[in-house]
Design a protein around this motif. Structure first.
Motif, PDB file in Angstrom:
ATOM      1  N   LEU A 221       0.828  -1.210   0.000  1.00 48.77           N
ATOM      2  CA  LEU A 221       0.000   0.000   0.000  1.00 48.77           C
ATOM      3  C   LEU A 221       0.862   1.259   0.000  1.00 48.77           C
ATOM      4  CD1 LEU A 221      -2.859  -1.029   2.425  1.00 48.77           C
ATOM      5  CD2 LEU A 221      -3.102  -0.391   0.015  1.00 48.77           C
ATOM      6  N   ARG A 222       1.924   1.263   0.803  1.00 48.33           N
ATOM      7  CA  ARG A 222       2.802   2.446   0.830  1.00 48.33           C
ATOM      8  C   ARG A 222       3.402   2.705  -0.540  1.00 48.33           C
ATOM      9  NH1 ARG A 222       5.586   1.799   6.696  1.00 48.33           N
ATOM     10  NH2 ARG A 222       3.962   2.908   7.822  1.00 48.33           N
TER      11      ARG A 222
ATOM     12  N   LEU B 169       0.568   4.030  -2.889  1.00 44.28           N
ATOM     13  CA  LEU B 169      -0.018   5.321  -2.541  1.00 44.28           C
ATOM     14  C   LEU B 169       1.014   6.436  -2.368  1.00 44.28           C
ATOM     15  CD1 LEU B 169      -2.650   3.999   0.008  1.00 44.28           C
ATOM     16  CD2 LEU B 169      -3.048   4.720  -2.349  1.00 44.28           C
ATOM     17  N   ARG B 170       2.271   6.143  -2.590  1.00 40.63           N
ATOM     18  CA  ARG B 170       3.338   7.138  -2.424  1.00 40.63           C
ATOM     19  C   ARG B 170       3.046   8.379  -3.268  1.00 40.63           C
ATOM     20  NH1 ARG B 170       8.000   4.128  -2.512  1.00 40.63           N
ATOM     21  NH2 ARG B 170       7.999   4.237  -0.272  1.00 40.63           N
TER      22      ARG B 170
ATOM     23  N   LYS C 175       0.542  10.452  -2.945  1.00 41.13           N
ATOM     24  CA  LYS C 175      -0.889  10.747  -3.125  1.00 41.13           C
ATOM     25  C   LYS C 175      -1.538  11.329  -1.875  1.00 41.13           C
ATOM     26  CE  LYS C 175      -1.343   7.417  -6.763  1.00 41.13           C
ATOM     27  NZ  LYS C 175      -1.945   6.233  -7.296  1.00 41.13           N
ATOM     28  N   GLY C 176      -0.733  11.685  -0.883  1.00 41.34           N
ATOM     29  CA  GLY C 176      -1.261  12.305   0.330  1.00 41.34           C
ATOM     30  C   GLY C 176      -1.937  11.342   1.290  1.00 41.34           C
ATOM     31  N   CYS C 177      -1.664  10.053   1.143  1.00 38.78           N
ATOM     32  CA  CYS C 177      -2.261   9.043   2.019  1.00 38.78           C
ATOM     33  C   CYS C 177      -1.232   8.536   3.010  1.00 38.78           C
ATOM     34  CB  CYS C 177      -2.783   7.859   1.199  1.00 38.78           C
ATOM     35  SG  CYS C 177      -4.070   8.297   0.038  1.00 38.78           S
ATOM     36  N   ARG C 178      -1.705   8.039   4.144  1.00 38.59           N
ATOM     37  CA  ARG C 178      -0.839   7.418   5.146  1.00 38.59           C
ATOM     38  C   ARG C 178      -1.298   5.989   5.362  1.00 38.59           C
ATOM     39  NH1 ARG C 178      -0.448  12.071   9.787  1.00 38.59           N
ATOM     40  NH2 ARG C 178       0.537  13.628   8.468  1.00 38.59           N
ATOM     41  N   VAL C 179      -0.349   5.112   5.564  1.00 39.84           N
ATOM     42  CA  VAL C 179      -0.651   3.703   5.821  1.00 39.84           C
ATOM     43  C   VAL C 179      -0.075   3.349   7.180  1.00 39.84           C
ATOM     44  CG1 VAL C 179      -0.317   1.334   5.039  1.00 39.84           C
ATOM     45  CG2 VAL C 179      -0.531   3.179   3.359  1.00 39.84           C
TER      46      VAL C 179
END
Length: 75
Positions: A54-55, A58-59, A61-65
């Motif tokens: 996931l990291r 989603l790198r 894209k403003g998301c945290r995992v």
């Protein structure tokens, strides 16, 4: 997961107090409190693989995992 209380409903504040005093982790859902199972090798490996994937996906894209130990309220 094993349920702690069968009929009692807890408030969010009571749940947080229970978590602070407990050595085990619990899930709070609509006033009910459930004991969460302990980690095992297979589960931890699966979680690690999912988090890494996931990291990478989603790198940027403003998301945290997070893998675990984050209190989250889903409204």
């Amino acid at each position: 997961m094993e349920q702690i209380a069968t009929t009692r409903r807890y408030t969010v504040e009571e749940y947080f107090a229970l978590e602070e005093a407990s050595e085990e982790r619990h899930l709070f859902y609509r006033g009910e409190v459930f004991a969460m199972s302990g980690g095992v090798d297979g589960h931890n490996l699966t979680v690690s693989n999912c988090v890494m994937s996931l990291r990478n996906s989603l790198r940027g894209k403003g998301c945290r995992v997070y893998a675990e130990n984050v209190r989250l309220a889903v409204l």
